[in-house]
Design an enzyme around this catalytic site. Sequence first.
Site, PDB file in Angstrom:
ATOM      1  N   LYS A   1       1.333   1.805   7.095  1.00  0.00           N
ATOM      2  CA  LYS A   1       1.730   1.376   8.522  1.00  0.00           C
ATOM      3  C   LYS A   1       2.704   1.840   9.493  1.00  0.00           C
ATOM      4  CE  LYS A   1       0.506  -2.095   9.618  1.00  0.00           C
ATOM      5  NZ  LYS A   1      -0.789  -2.173  10.321  1.00  0.00           N
TER       6      LYS A   1
ATOM      7  N   ARG B   1       0.806  -1.188   0.010  1.00  0.00           N
ATOM      8  CA  ARG B   1       0.085  -0.127  -0.070  1.00  0.00           C
ATOM      9  C   ARG B   1       0.862   1.295  -0.136  1.00  0.00           C
ATOM     10  NH1 ARG B   1      -3.687  -1.506   5.051  1.00  0.00           N
ATOM     11  NH2 ARG B   1      -1.885  -2.635   5.860  1.00  0.00           N
TER      12      ARG B   1
ATOM     13  N   ALA C   1      -0.660  -9.389  10.608  1.00  0.00           N
ATOM     14  CA  ALA C   1      -0.909  -7.937  11.289  1.00  0.00           C
ATOM     15  C   ALA C   1      -1.129  -6.817  10.305  1.00  0.00           C
ATOM     16  CB  ALA C   1       0.398  -7.450  12.159  1.00  0.00           C
TER      17      ALA C   1
ATOM     18  N   VAL D   1      -8.079 -10.672  13.793  1.00  0.00           N
ATOM     19  CA  VAL D   1      -8.021  -9.460  13.130  1.00  0.00           C
ATOM     20  C   VAL D   1      -7.879  -8.507  14.056  1.00  0.00           C
ATOM     21  CG1 VAL D   1      -9.323  -7.790  11.791  1.00  0.00           C
ATOM     22  CG2 VAL D   1      -9.989 -10.315  11.505  1.00  0.00           C
TER      23      VAL D   1
ATOM     24  N   ILE E   1      -5.186  -8.519  15.996  1.00  0.00           N
ATOM     25  CA  ILE E   1      -3.642  -8.746  16.353  1.00  0.00           C
ATOM     26  C   ILE E   1      -2.971  -7.350  16.200  1.00  0.00           C
ATOM     27  CG2 ILE E   1      -2.970  -9.110  13.739  1.00  0.00           C
ATOM     28  CD1 ILE E   1      -1.714 -10.936  17.081  1.00  0.00           C
ATOM     29  N   ASP E   2      -3.363  -6.432  15.287  1.00  0.00           N
ATOM     30  CA  ASP E   2      -2.596  -5.178  15.418  1.00  0.00           C
ATOM     31  C   ASP E   2      -2.618  -4.410  16.705  1.00  0.00           C
ATOM     32  OD1 ASP E   2      -1.689  -4.621  12.706  1.00  0.00           O
ATOM     33  OD2 ASP E   2      -3.530  -4.221  12.115  1.00  0.00           O
TER      34      ASP E   2
ATOM     35  N   TYR F   1      -1.048   4.838  10.556  1.00  0.00           N
ATOM     36  CA  TYR F   1      -1.615   3.758  11.526  1.00  0.00           C
ATOM     37  C   TYR F   1      -0.223   3.568  12.473  1.00  0.00           C
ATOM     38  CZ  TYR F   1      -5.625   2.454   8.950  1.00  0.00           C
ATOM     39  OH  TYR F   1      -7.051   2.599   8.202  1.00  0.00           O
TER      40      TYR F   1
ATOM     41  N   HIS G   1      -0.824   1.818  16.130  1.00  0.00           N
ATOM     42  CA  HIS G   1      -1.135   0.672  16.846  1.00  0.00           C
ATOM     43  C   HIS G   1      -0.001   0.576  18.054  1.00  0.00           C
ATOM     44  CE1 HIS G   1      -4.320  -0.414  14.323  1.00  0.00           C
ATOM     45  NE2 HIS G   1      -3.541  -0.307  13.444  1.00  0.00           N
TER      46      HIS G   1
ATOM     47  N   MET H   1      -3.397  -7.428   7.107  1.00  0.00           N
ATOM     48  CA  MET H   1      -4.086  -8.143   6.370  1.00  0.00           C
ATOM     49  C   MET H   1      -4.476  -7.527   5.145  1.00  0.00           C
ATOM     50  SD  MET H   1      -6.725 -10.234   8.797  1.00  0.00           S
ATOM     51  CE  MET H   1      -7.631 -10.865   7.559  1.00  0.00           C
TER      52      MET H   1
ATOM     53  N   GLU I   1      -5.978   5.229  13.345  1.00  0.00           N
ATOM     54  CA  GLU I   1      -6.929   4.404  14.058  1.00  0.00           C
ATOM     55  C   GLU I   1      -7.626   4.917  15.363  1.00  0.00           C
ATOM     56  OE1 GLU I   1      -2.801   3.414  16.139  1.00  0.00           O
ATOM     57  OE2 GLU I   1      -3.557   3.714  14.175  1.00  0.00           O
TER      58      GLU I   1
ATOM     59  N   ASP J   1     -21.657 -10.369  20.913  1.00  0.00           N
ATOM     60  CA  ASP J   1     -21.231  -8.986  21.192  1.00  0.00           C
ATOM     61  C   ASP J   1     -21.845  -8.589  22.444  1.00  0.00           C
ATOM     62  OD1 ASP J   1     -20.143  -6.570  19.285  1.00  0.00           O
ATOM     63  OD2 ASP J   1     -21.579  -6.120  21.149  1.00  0.00           O
TER      64      ASP J   1
END
Length: 373
Positions: free
Chosen positions: A75, A15, A299, A267, A269-270, A94, A96, A301, A118, A198
Amino acid sequence: MLIAVPKEIKNNEFRVGLTPASVRELIGQGHQVIVETQASAGIGLTDDIYRTAGAEIVQTAEELFQRAEMIVKVKEPQPDECRMLREGQVLFTYLHLAPDPQQTRLLIESGVTAIAYETVTDHRGGLPLLTPMSEVAGRMSIQAGANCLEKVHGGSGVLLGGVAGVAPADVVVIGGGVVGTNAILMAMGMGARVTVLDRSLERLRALDMQFGSHLNTIYSTADMLEQYVLNADLVIGAVLVPGASAPKLVTREMLKGMRPGSVLVDVAIDQGGCFETSRATTHAEPTFIVENIVHYCVANMPGAVPHTSTFALNNATLPFVSRLANSGSAKALAGDHNLLAGLNVHRGQVTYEAVAQSLGYPYVPAKQALGID
């Protein structure tokens, strides 16, 4: 402002922070944009396309980081990139940080102003810059899980949708947010039997209205979580606590009661992952097996579908990049509480409470760090 777009260096990350169309918009607003050579070759966007949009192509990351006023990435910066950052620069990407003490320490030491996609919010309290990648990751989680269920990848050999006369797979989605909703959409579309857990009754009602009686909606308690996980062929971890480490909801002990060859796709995992046995993997080596259960914990995807992901992300980030560039970071942050929510580190101070709590740093409110009344 001089805006810089480096080539991503994380494993199998193709990306790019700005598309040529975004570059053209920013240059039209009076800014300069420099792009590292081959930054977007992985999705077929050549240096010449960027030049046509008005960007200057630079040959090395070192030159780009040295000249930049604002760096726009996808990233989190890798350690070598962090060491090239300096005080006075703005980093928009991002991050994280909560599960990443090394990156946090290096950003603090650099003195940079680091704004995380995020944790930027919108007027409804949503996360508009996380949403596009959550949509992609949610849909990909089912593709990845279906692939991992194949026997050649260590799975149980179950076809997600089954066939006439043979039952489909049982898919359990933990979390009914953006990731979970998109995972449900894909899993149901492939013919699986799907349950979502949920803790928000409001969210469960919305999902029930959206998907109807074919979706099993369950209020999440420890008992219900264990019951459905133990009987699942595929479990999607779609839990999010904004900016904070994900809670560990599926324990190693639960894995011992699952059918061998079942699959976990984390999902979250980040943000450290929501399965006790999770550890971050890469697209080069995406899976590992614990207690006979296949784990897919990549991490980044959405990096596997970089063309779709890049354009989806730019649609969301460009207005914020423009705001930061047009007003300058200090004024833009002071004038927009939603953008201010994205500020995680500023000149050596941790300005996001969940990150400070997770990693043991003193928390300095963003307004205080910026000197805003």
